[in-house]
Design a protein around this motif. Structure first.
Motif, PDB file in Angstrom:
ATOM      1  N   LYS A  76      34.053 -37.674  10.521  1.00  0.00           N
ATOM      2  CA  LYS A  76      32.793 -37.900  11.234  1.00  0.00           C
ATOM      3  C   LYS A  76      31.578 -37.592  10.364  1.00  0.00           C
ATOM      4  N   ASN A  77      31.804 -37.243   9.096  1.00  0.00           N
ATOM      5  CA  ASN A  77      30.694 -36.893   8.204  1.00  0.00           C
ATOM      6  C   ASN A  77      29.814 -35.810   8.818  1.00  0.00           C
ATOM      7  N   ALA A  78      30.439 -34.743   9.288  1.00  0.00           N
ATOM      8  CA  ALA A  78      29.688 -33.719   9.995  1.00  0.00           C
ATOM      9  C   ALA A  78      30.190 -32.323   9.652  1.00  0.00           C
ATOM     10  N   VAL A  79      29.256 -31.395   9.686  1.00  0.00           N
ATOM     11  CA  VAL A  79      29.573 -29.974   9.554  1.00  0.00           C
ATOM     12  C   VAL A  79      28.940 -29.257  10.734  1.00  0.00           C
ATOM     13  N   TYR A  80      29.590 -28.188  11.181  1.00  0.00           N
ATOM     14  CA  TYR A  80      29.162 -27.506  12.386  1.00  0.00           C
ATOM     15  C   TYR A  80      29.010 -26.008  12.120  1.00  0.00           C
ATOM     16  N   LEU A  81      28.186 -25.388  12.953  1.00  0.00           N
ATOM     17  CA  LEU A  81      28.077 -23.942  12.929  1.00  0.00           C
ATOM     18  C   LEU A  81      28.112 -23.457  14.372  1.00  0.00           C
ATOM     19  N   GLN A  82      29.220 -22.854  14.754  1.00  0.00           N
ATOM     20  CA  GLN A  82      29.344 -22.255  16.080  1.00  0.00           C
ATOM     21  C   GLN A  82      28.817 -20.828  15.997  1.00  0.00           C
ATOM     22  N   MET A  83      27.840 -20.525  16.822  1.00  0.00           N
ATOM     23  CA  MET A  83      27.205 -19.211  16.793  1.00  0.00           C
ATOM     24  C   MET A  83      27.392 -18.538  18.146  1.00  0.00           C
ATOM     25  N   ASN A  84      28.060 -17.413  18.142  1.00  0.00           N
ATOM     26  CA  ASN A  84      28.318 -16.644  19.355  1.00  0.00           C
ATOM     27  C   ASN A  84      27.644 -15.278  19.259  1.00  0.00           C
ATOM     28  N   SER A  85      27.526 -14.630  20.399  1.00  0.00           N
ATOM     29  CA  SER A  85      26.941 -13.278  20.452  1.00  0.00           C
ATOM     30  C   SER A  85      25.612 -13.230  19.710  1.00  0.00           C
ATOM     31  N   LEU A  86      24.760 -14.185  20.010  1.00  0.00           N
ATOM     32  CA  LEU A  86      23.499 -14.289  19.290  1.00  0.00           C
ATOM     33  C   LEU A  86      22.586 -13.113  19.580  1.00  0.00           C
ATOM     34  N   LYS A  87      21.814 -12.759  18.560  1.00  0.00           N
ATOM     35  CA  LYS A  87      20.891 -11.634  18.640  1.00  0.00           C
ATOM     36  C   LYS A  87      19.474 -12.134  18.362  1.00  0.00           C
ATOM     37  N   PRO A  88      18.465 -11.429  18.834  1.00  0.00           N
ATOM     38  CA  PRO A  88      17.084 -11.857  18.539  1.00  0.00           C
ATOM     39  C   PRO A  88      16.829 -12.010  17.038  1.00  0.00           C
ATOM     40  N   GLU A  89      17.473 -11.206  16.225  1.00  0.00           N
ATOM     41  CA  GLU A  89      17.261 -11.305  14.780  1.00  0.00           C
ATOM     42  C   GLU A  89      17.899 -12.545  14.165  1.00  0.00           C
ATOM     43  N   ASP A  90      18.647 -13.303  14.955  1.00  0.00           N
ATOM     44  CA  ASP A  90      19.184 -14.579  14.482  1.00  0.00           C
ATOM     45  C   ASP A  90      18.158 -15.701  14.609  1.00  0.00           C
ATOM     46  N   THR A  91      17.017 -15.415  15.206  1.00  0.00           N
ATOM     47  CA  THR A  91      15.967 -16.414  15.366  1.00  0.00           C
ATOM     48  C   THR A  91      15.480 -16.887  14.005  1.00  0.00           C
ATOM     49  N   ALA A  92      15.540 -18.205  13.784  1.00  0.00           N
ATOM     50  CA  ALA A  92      15.166 -18.786  12.499  1.00  0.00           C
ATOM     51  C   ALA A  92      15.303 -20.298  12.578  1.00  0.00           C
ATOM     52  N   VAL A  93      14.817 -20.958  11.543  1.00  0.00           N
ATOM     53  CA  VAL A  93      15.149 -22.360  11.327  1.00  0.00           C
ATOM     54  C   VAL A  93      16.446 -22.402  10.536  1.00  0.00           C
ATOM     55  N   TYR A  94      17.406 -23.140  11.031  1.00  0.00           N
ATOM     56  CA  TYR A  94      18.712 -23.238  10.382  1.00  0.00           C
ATOM     57  C   TYR A  94      18.787 -24.572   9.641  1.00  0.00           C
ATOM     58  N   LEU A  95      19.145 -24.479   8.372  1.00  0.00           N
ATOM     59  CA  LEU A  95      19.187 -25.660   7.505  1.00  0.00           C
ATOM     60  C   LEU A  95      20.604 -25.921   7.010  1.00  0.00           C
ATOM     61  N   CYS A  96      20.933 -27.184   7.005  1.00  0.00           N
ATOM     62  CA  CYS A  96      22.200 -27.655   6.475  1.00  0.00           C
ATOM     63  C   CYS A  96      21.981 -28.056   5.013  1.00  0.00           C
ATOM     64  N   ALA A  97      22.975 -27.831   4.165  1.00  0.00           N
ATOM     65  CA  ALA A  97      22.841 -28.165   2.756  1.00  0.00           C
ATOM     66  C   ALA A  97      24.161 -28.684   2.203  1.00  0.00           C
ATOM     67  N   ALA A  98      24.064 -29.527   1.175  1.00  0.00           N
ATOM     68  CA  ALA A  98      25.234 -30.121   0.539  1.00  0.00           C
ATOM     69  C   ALA A  98      25.212 -29.833  -0.958  1.00  0.00           C
ATOM     70  N   ALA A  99      26.376 -29.519  -1.497  1.00  0.00           N
ATOM     71  CA  ALA A  99      26.500 -29.213  -2.921  1.00  0.00           C
ATOM     72  C   ALA A  99      27.385 -30.237  -3.604  1.00  0.00           C
ATOM     73  N   GLU A 100      26.877 -30.835  -4.680  1.00  0.00           N
ATOM     74  CA  GLU A 100      27.667 -31.813  -5.441  1.00  0.00           C
ATOM     75  C   GLU A 100      28.746 -31.133  -6.277  1.00  0.00           C
ATOM     76  N   ASP A 101      28.413 -29.988  -6.832  1.00  0.00           N
ATOM     77  CA  ASP A 101      29.382 -29.265  -7.649  1.00  0.00           C
ATOM     78  C   ASP A 101      30.303 -28.489  -6.720  1.00  0.00           C
ATOM     79  N   ALA A 102      31.254 -29.204  -6.126  1.00  0.00           N
ATOM     80  CA  ALA A 102      32.084 -28.621  -5.077  1.00  0.00           C
ATOM     81  C   ALA A 102      33.432 -28.115  -5.565  1.00  0.00           C
ATOM     82  N   SER A 103      33.656 -28.202  -6.873  1.00  0.00           N
ATOM     83  CA  SER A 103      34.931 -27.712  -7.388  1.00  0.00           C
ATOM     84  C   SER A 103      34.929 -26.189  -7.429  1.00  0.00           C
ATOM     85  N   ARG A 104      36.101 -25.578  -7.380  1.00  0.00           N
ATOM     86  CA  ARG A 104      36.235 -24.122  -7.454  1.00  0.00           C
ATOM     87  C   ARG A 104      35.193 -23.451  -6.567  1.00  0.00           C
ATOM     88  N   TRP A 105      35.341 -23.663  -5.296  1.00  0.00           N
ATOM     89  CA  TRP A 105      34.351 -23.178  -4.319  1.00  0.00           C
ATOM     90  C   TRP A 105      34.617 -21.720  -3.981  1.00  0.00           C
TER      91      TRP A 105
END
Length: 129
Positions: A76-105
């Motif tokens: 589906k060309n998708a990545v997900y982030l399931q977030m549970n037990s959220l806290k006020p300090e988790d408030t932020a802008v969440y950004l997705c990112a992709a890395a081309e150098d994906a070998s030896r991760w």
């Protein structure tokens, strides 16, 4: 090149859950390692989680371990982030990112923002107390 579009952010009470999604364009999604970062107002961008090309290796910031889960669906060309037990300090802008150098991760490469080549615009997560 890949384009990334996050969704799923919103307002949630402390203790609640959200599931963020990141849709990627292009046919070679499985060639990228993927990550989630976040940035709160007045703070530097920080690593949240990352996942290798086929999901074998996952890494989390210590404060997210046990609460957040990163996953991907290459069909589906998708990545997900399931977030549970959220806290006020988790408030932020969440950004997705992709890395081309994906070998030896492995660490520390897998948690450095300079490893990632493409970034989404972000989705706002606000956790009320």
């Amino acid at each position: 090149q890949v384009q990334l579009l996050e969704s799923g952010g919103g307002l949630v009470q402390a203790g609640g859950s959200l599931r963020l999604s990141c849709a990627a364009s292009g046919r070679t999604f499985s060639s990228y390692a993927m990550g989630w970062f976040r940035q709160a107002p007045g703070k530097e961008r920080e690593f949240v989680a990352s996942i290798s090309r086929y999901g074998i290796n996952t890494y989390y910031k210590d404060s997210m371990k046990g609460r957040f889960t990163i996953s991907r669906d290459n069909a589906k060309n998708a990545v997900y982030l399931q977030m549970n037990s959220l806290k006020p300090e988790d408030t932020a802008v969440y950004l997705c990112a992709a890395a081309e150098d994906a070998s030896r991760w492995y660490l520390p490469k897998a948690r450095l923002d300079r490893t990632f080549d493409y970034w989404g615009q972000g989705t706002q997560v606000t956790v009320s107390s």
